[in-house]
Design an enzyme around this catalytic site. Structure first.
Site, PDB file in Angstrom:
ATOM      1  N   HIS A 295      -1.251   3.710   7.975  1.00  0.00           N
ATOM      2  CA  HIS A 295      -2.342   3.121   7.180  1.00  0.00           C
ATOM      3  C   HIS A 295      -3.172   2.209   8.077  1.00  0.00           C
ATOM      4  CE1 HIS A 295      -0.319   3.647   2.953  1.00  0.00           C
ATOM      5  NE2 HIS A 295      -0.963   4.727   3.341  1.00  0.00           N
TER       6      HIS A 295
ATOM      7  N   HIS B 108      -1.242  15.535  -3.058  1.00  0.00           N
ATOM      8  CA  HIS B 108      -1.871  14.231  -2.786  1.00  0.00           C
ATOM      9  C   HIS B 108      -2.893  14.442  -1.665  1.00  0.00           C
ATOM     10  CE1 HIS B 108      -2.220  10.002  -1.934  1.00  0.00           C
ATOM     11  NE2 HIS B 108      -1.209   9.863  -1.105  1.00  0.00           N
TER      12      HIS B 108
ATOM     13  N   GLU C 138      -4.150  12.188   0.514  1.00  0.00           N
ATOM     14  CA  GLU C 138      -4.158  11.314   1.692  1.00  0.00           C
ATOM     15  C   GLU C 138      -3.854  12.142   2.946  1.00  0.00           C
ATOM     16  OE1 GLU C 138      -1.867   7.744   1.122  1.00  0.00           O
ATOM     17  OE2 GLU C 138      -3.005   6.688   2.679  1.00  0.00           O
TER      18      GLU C 138
ATOM     19  N   ASP D  77      -2.160  12.033   5.588  1.00  0.00           N
ATOM     20  CA  ASP D  77      -0.842  12.295   6.177  1.00  0.00           C
ATOM     21  C   ASP D  77      -0.194  13.529   5.551  1.00  0.00           C
ATOM     22  OD1 ASP D  77      -0.849  10.555   3.957  1.00  0.00           O
ATOM     23  OD2 ASP D  77       1.192   9.910   4.344  1.00  0.00           O
TER      24      ASP D  77
ATOM     25  N   HIS E  92       0.819   7.013  -5.419  1.00  0.00           N
ATOM     26  CA  HIS E  92       0.124   5.762  -5.431  1.00  0.00           C
ATOM     27  C   HIS E  92      -1.386   5.875  -5.386  1.00  0.00           C
ATOM     28  CE1 HIS E  92      -0.643   5.505  -0.887  1.00  0.00           C
ATOM     29  NE2 HIS E  92      -0.146   6.680  -1.115  1.00  0.00           N
TER      30      HIS E  92
ATOM     31  N   ASP F 102       4.846  11.106  -2.196  1.00  0.00           N
ATOM     32  CA  ASP F 102       5.183   9.814  -1.586  1.00  0.00           C
ATOM     33  C   ASP F 102       6.367   9.119  -2.263  1.00  0.00           C
ATOM     34  OD1 ASP F 102       3.380   9.569   0.562  1.00  0.00           O
ATOM     35  OD2 ASP F 102       1.759   8.988  -0.780  1.00  0.00           O
TER      36      ASP F 102
ATOM     37  N   TYR G  85       9.475   0.625   2.071  1.00  0.00           N
ATOM     38  CA  TYR G  85       8.430   1.526   1.579  1.00  0.00           C
ATOM     39  C   TYR G  85       8.040   1.134   0.149  1.00  0.00           C
ATOM     40  CZ  TYR G  85       6.378   6.221   0.863  1.00  0.00           C
ATOM     41  OH  TYR G  85       5.551   7.282   0.610  1.00  0.00           O
TER      42      TYR G  85
ATOM     43  N   HIS H 198       7.947  12.062   2.819  1.00  0.00           N
ATOM     44  CA  HIS H 198       8.301  11.288   4.019  1.00  0.00           C
ATOM     45  C   HIS H 198       9.811  11.078   4.030  1.00  0.00           C
ATOM     46  CE1 HIS H 198       4.169  10.139   4.921  1.00  0.00           C
ATOM     47  NE2 HIS H 198       4.017   9.655   3.701  1.00  0.00           N
TER      48      HIS H 198
HETATM   49 FE1  FEO Z   1      -0.091   8.413   0.209  1.00  0.00          FE
HETATM   50 FE2  FEO Z   1       2.133   9.562   2.422  1.00  0.00          FE
HETATM   51  O1  FEO Z   1       0.472   9.340   1.669  1.00  0.00           O
END
Ligand code: FEO
Length: 397
Positions: free
Chosen positions: A23, A79, A81, A83, A145, A164, A192, A225
């Site tokens: 991030h 998602h 994002e 990553d 999130h 996530d 996390y 993750h």
């Molecule tokens: Fe919200 Fe692992 O990205």
């Protein structure tokens, strides 16, 4: 490249051993991370999520070793994002017409990031996708999130792909929760949650209850993750329910910064007073300019009471403490006490300012902040120890 999870599901992600900042610079990843992507091979083939953008070419190359890309029938983007979606543009160069299943907000975030006019199929909670013997069932998870976040559940294999949620920034080749160092795993899982999911705790509880109400058999949770929860997957669900419920341990964190040692000597004396009053409580001292801010946030998450200390400088706080307060404000901790202290030369605003900020952030701040002028002498240190005793009583109140 791929690693077998079940006869139908293969992990095709990336282990990022070298990642230390995530991030931007907002999250420290001392143990690296993984970007988990999953290939489901039934009568139809579905790919769930991809990997972080810098590994896009490596990901597609590895995926091609696993499967002919044209055999992928569906892509699921849980998602937007980068990553998890970062390799989509590279993948879509090869299979541009493959449908991309995501939420309506997912389509917005994916279009916003990549400006690709892909074959989006938007789904809602309860929608399903038949793969043959198995079926994907979608569950929207807005603000867990991001607004676009989604889980999906694979019936037949009894796997929840939770994106996530339930993840950890934890690089490992071991893949499963029962094969890794448990101390490292739980440290990373809690960090996390504390740093990313705390603001959404109310939604975490609601979403878990919603999924539990479906009464689906659950053999594994595959997050995006870290490790897959294969051994007793309910343990991380239980942990999340606890963490979401104003979590605290019997711990007092003393977080401070100091210019010439006056405020740090106050911190030590306060800690001594706390332990004089309650020798059993866990007390942790952290210099905000030396310790990692995400590790400090995790300790605050664990604490019942937090002490914040800064000398008054230019009528305000040292910036390490001010930055921490900004993070604390955003995270919205619940059910914690706070107290403040700081040394000063002439203006003495910092304890009051920190107390106000902590009160505004939802902490209970019943004690007036403690001040000590110049370098604390024996009398001032004795006041610090008294203050520590009062904080210990507050912690036990
Ligand atoms: Fe919200 Fe692992 O990205």
């Amino acid at each position: 490249m791929g690693k077998t999870i079940t006869s139908k599901v293969t992990w095709v992600g990336k282990v990022d051993w070298e990642l230390r900042r995530f991030h931007g610079n907002e999250y420290s990843t001392w143990k690296g991370s993984t970007y988990n992507s999953y290939l489901i091979r039934d009568e139809k083939v579905a790919l769930i999520d991809t990997v972080y953008r810098p590994f896009a070419e490596e990901f597609v190359k590895g995926l091609r070793e696993e499967i002919d890309l044209s055999d992928i029938d569906y892509i699921v983007a849980n998602h937007g994002e980068i990553d998890h979606s970062g390799a989509l543009p590279e993948l879509m160069k090869h299979i541009p017409h493959t449908p991309v299943y995501c939420t309506a907000n997912g389509m917005k975030s994916l279009k916003g990031h990549y400006h690709g006019d892909w074959n989006f199929v938007t789904v809602k909670t309860g929608d399903t996708l038949d793969l043959g013997e198995t079926k994907l069932r979608f569950v929207e998870a807005p603000m867990l999130h991001w607004p676009d976040s989604m889980f999906c559940y694979l019936s037949g294999e009894n796997i929840l792909f939770s994106n996530d949620a339930f993840g950890q920034h934890y690089a490992t080749e071991a893949l499963f929760n029962d094969l890794v160092d448990q101390g490292e795993l739980w440290t990373e899982a809690m960090k996390y949650y504390a740093n990313i999911l705390t603001p959404f705790s109310r939604l975490v509880t609601k979403k878990i209850e919603e999924v539990l109400d479906l009464d689906l058999p659950l053999d594994m949770i595959c997050p995006s993750h870290g490790v897959i929860w294969r051994e007793d997957p309910a343990q991380i669900v239980k942990a999340y329910l606890g963490w979401a419920d104003a979590y605290k341990e019997d711990q007092i964190s003393v977080v401070y910064d100091s210019m010439w040692g006056a405020t740090s000597s106050m911190a030590l004396a306060i800690a001594q007073g706390i332990l004089d009053e309650d020798p059993r409580v866990t007390v942790k001292l952290m210099n905000a300019s030396l310790e990692d801010k995400n590790d400090i946030i995790t300790e605050i998450f664990r604490s019942k009471t937090v002490l914040l200390g800064s000398p008054t400088v230019n009528r305000g706080l040292l910036h390490s403490v001010a930055a921490l307060l900004e993070m604390i404000k955003g995270l919205g901790f619940k059910g914690k006490n706070a107290a403040t202290f700081g040394s000063y030369g002439w203006g003495s605003e910092s304890p009051g300012k920190m107390g106000k900020a902590l009160g505004d952030a939802g902490f209970t701040v019943p004690l007036e902040g403690l001040k000590a002028q110049w370098m604390p002498d024996e009398r001032a240190l004795s006041e610090c120890r008294d203050y520590g005793r009062a904080v210990a009583r507050l912690n036990n109140g």
